[in-house]
Design a protein around this motif. Sequence first.
Motif, PDB file in Angstrom:
ATOM      1  N   LEU A  21      44.943  42.596  48.060  1.00  0.00           N
ATOM      2  CA  LEU A  21      44.659  43.825  47.456  1.00  0.00           C
ATOM      3  C   LEU A  21      43.831  44.671  48.060  1.00  0.00           C
ATOM      4  O   LEU A  21      43.991  45.974  48.042  1.00  0.00           O
ATOM      5  CB  LEU A  21      44.261  43.348  45.944  1.00  0.00           C
ATOM      6  CG  LEU A  21      45.204  43.450  44.764  1.00  0.00           C
ATOM      7  CD1 LEU A  21      44.755  42.536  43.459  1.00  0.00           C
ATOM      8  CD2 LEU A  21      45.953  44.653  44.469  1.00  0.00           C
ATOM      9  N   ASP A  49      46.548  47.485  38.672  1.00  0.00           N
ATOM     10  CA  ASP A  49      46.237  46.339  39.881  1.00  0.00           C
ATOM     11  C   ASP A  49      45.625  45.115  39.249  1.00  0.00           C
ATOM     12  O   ASP A  49      45.837  44.194  39.288  1.00  0.00           O
ATOM     13  CB  ASP A  49      45.992  47.020  41.018  1.00  0.00           C
ATOM     14  CG  ASP A  49      44.755  47.892  40.838  1.00  0.00           C
ATOM     15  OD1 ASP A  49      44.101  48.085  39.909  1.00  0.00           O
ATOM     16  OD2 ASP A  49      44.689  48.543  42.157  1.00  0.00           O
ATOM     17  N   ALA A  85      51.910  46.184  48.887  1.00  0.00           N
ATOM     18  CA  ALA A  85      51.956  46.639  47.746  1.00  0.00           C
ATOM     19  C   ALA A  85      53.369  46.545  47.122  1.00  0.00           C
ATOM     20  O   ALA A  85      53.415  45.672  45.984  1.00  0.00           O
ATOM     21  CB  ALA A  85      51.534  48.015  47.685  1.00  0.00           C
ATOM     22  N   PHE A 100      53.528  49.254  42.166  1.00  0.00           N
ATOM     23  CA  PHE A 100      53.743  48.083  41.181  1.00  0.00           C
ATOM     24  C   PHE A 100      54.546  48.627  40.144  1.00  0.00           C
ATOM     25  O   PHE A 100      55.690  48.018  39.840  1.00  0.00           O
ATOM     26  CB  PHE A 100      52.546  47.450  40.488  1.00  0.00           C
ATOM     27  CG  PHE A 100      51.737  46.881  41.498  1.00  0.00           C
ATOM     28  CD1 PHE A 100      52.089  46.610  42.925  1.00  0.00           C
ATOM     29  CD2 PHE A 100      50.330  46.511  41.090  1.00  0.00           C
ATOM     30  CE1 PHE A 100      51.079  46.140  43.569  1.00  0.00           C
ATOM     31  CE2 PHE A 100      49.330  46.078  42.024  1.00  0.00           C
ATOM     32  CZ  PHE A 100      49.750  45.706  43.528  1.00  0.00           C
ATOM     33  N   PRO A 137      48.602  51.975  44.431  1.00  0.00           N
ATOM     34  CA  PRO A 137      49.085  50.664  44.459  1.00  0.00           C
ATOM     35  C   PRO A 137      49.778  50.502  43.058  1.00  0.00           C
ATOM     36  O   PRO A 137      50.769  49.844  42.860  1.00  0.00           O
ATOM     37  CB  PRO A 137      48.108  49.682  44.513  1.00  0.00           C
ATOM     38  CG  PRO A 137      46.812  50.556  45.334  1.00  0.00           C
ATOM     39  CD  PRO A 137      46.916  51.826  44.806  1.00  0.00           C
ATOM     40  N   SER A 138      49.065  50.949  41.815  1.00  0.00           N
ATOM     41  CA  SER A 138      49.654  50.666  40.718  1.00  0.00           C
ATOM     42  C   SER A 138      50.820  51.480  40.553  1.00  0.00           C
ATOM     43  O   SER A 138      51.670  50.843  39.681  1.00  0.00           O
ATOM     44  CB  SER A 138      48.664  51.245  39.383  1.00  0.00           C
ATOM     45  OG  SER A 138      47.378  50.609  39.631  1.00  0.00           O
ATOM     46  N   LEU A 165      48.529  42.986  37.835  1.00  0.00           N
ATOM     47  CA  LEU A 165      48.436  41.917  38.967  1.00  0.00           C
ATOM     48  C   LEU A 165      47.671  40.880  38.712  1.00  0.00           C
ATOM     49  O   LEU A 165      47.992  39.478  38.668  1.00  0.00           O
ATOM     50  CB  LEU A 165      48.541  42.413  40.401  1.00  0.00           C
ATOM     51  CG  LEU A 165      48.890  41.541  41.581  1.00  0.00           C
ATOM     52  CD1 LEU A 165      50.307  40.650  41.266  1.00  0.00           C
ATOM     53  CD2 LEU A 165      48.515  42.100  42.898  1.00  0.00           C
ATOM     54  N   LYS A 219      44.519  48.354  49.087  1.00  0.00           N
ATOM     55  CA  LYS A 219      43.861  49.623  48.531  1.00  0.00           C
ATOM     56  C   LYS A 219      42.986  50.376  49.595  1.00  0.00           C
ATOM     57  O   LYS A 219      42.860  51.523  49.527  1.00  0.00           O
ATOM     58  CB  LYS A 219      43.017  49.217  47.498  1.00  0.00           C
ATOM     59  CG  LYS A 219      43.677  48.391  46.255  1.00  0.00           C
ATOM     60  CD  LYS A 219      42.830  47.787  45.131  1.00  0.00           C
ATOM     61  CE  LYS A 219      42.245  48.787  44.305  1.00  0.00           C
ATOM     62  NZ  LYS A 219      42.060  48.320  42.988  1.00  0.00           N
TER      63      LYS A 219
END
Length: 203
Positions: free
Chosen positions: A48, A160, A60, A104, A100-101, A188, A52
């Motif tokens: 992570l 995340d 990711a 996802f 990143p979110s 996650l 990030k």
Amino acid sequence: MSANDGPRCGRCDSPGLADPCTSCAATVPPFTRAVAPYLYGGTLAEALVAVKFGGREHLATSLGRLLSDAAGVRPLLAGAACVVPVPLGARRRRHRGFNPSAVFARVLAHEHGVPLAHALARARETATQSELGLADRRANVAGAFAPRRALRGAAVLVDDILTSGETARAASEALLAGGATEVRVIALARTALADPRRAPGAP
Ligand SMILES: [Zn+2]
């Protein structure tokens, strides 16, 4: 990587013997259920951080697939109207290049056949949650999100890392204000509420 599959809060997935946990017992969250299949730490924490702060977008995507296939995730997406990522503030998005979110959320939406909706905006910039004590986190994110469009049905919020859960609470309230009838949360990784380890860059 460690699965978050031990005793935990049935509402916010916080690991520990208390169900509901002290946070959910004190103030019932605006989301109906949060699922975070992995415990924050070790290899997952390294991955992570690389995502990030190292701009590793392909990593990711891989983590998004891991999340998509994890136990407990599918039921939260069943019957959902949309998948909504927690937005980054403009300052952090400029710095990191991608959210990143959002990656996802894109993977979850694609693999589970639920529409992706960038339905939340940051109403204002916030301090980094991981630099604050638990008591300051709620005030930091209160009113930080606003709905960008009208929503219907159940929204699945994607983040995340779930730490204090305050970001998820504030974002859920904005989705409900936007018309969502229910908010479910998928992240996650989970840190324990009482865990003194700080998640670097945790929202
Ligand atoms: Zn809880």
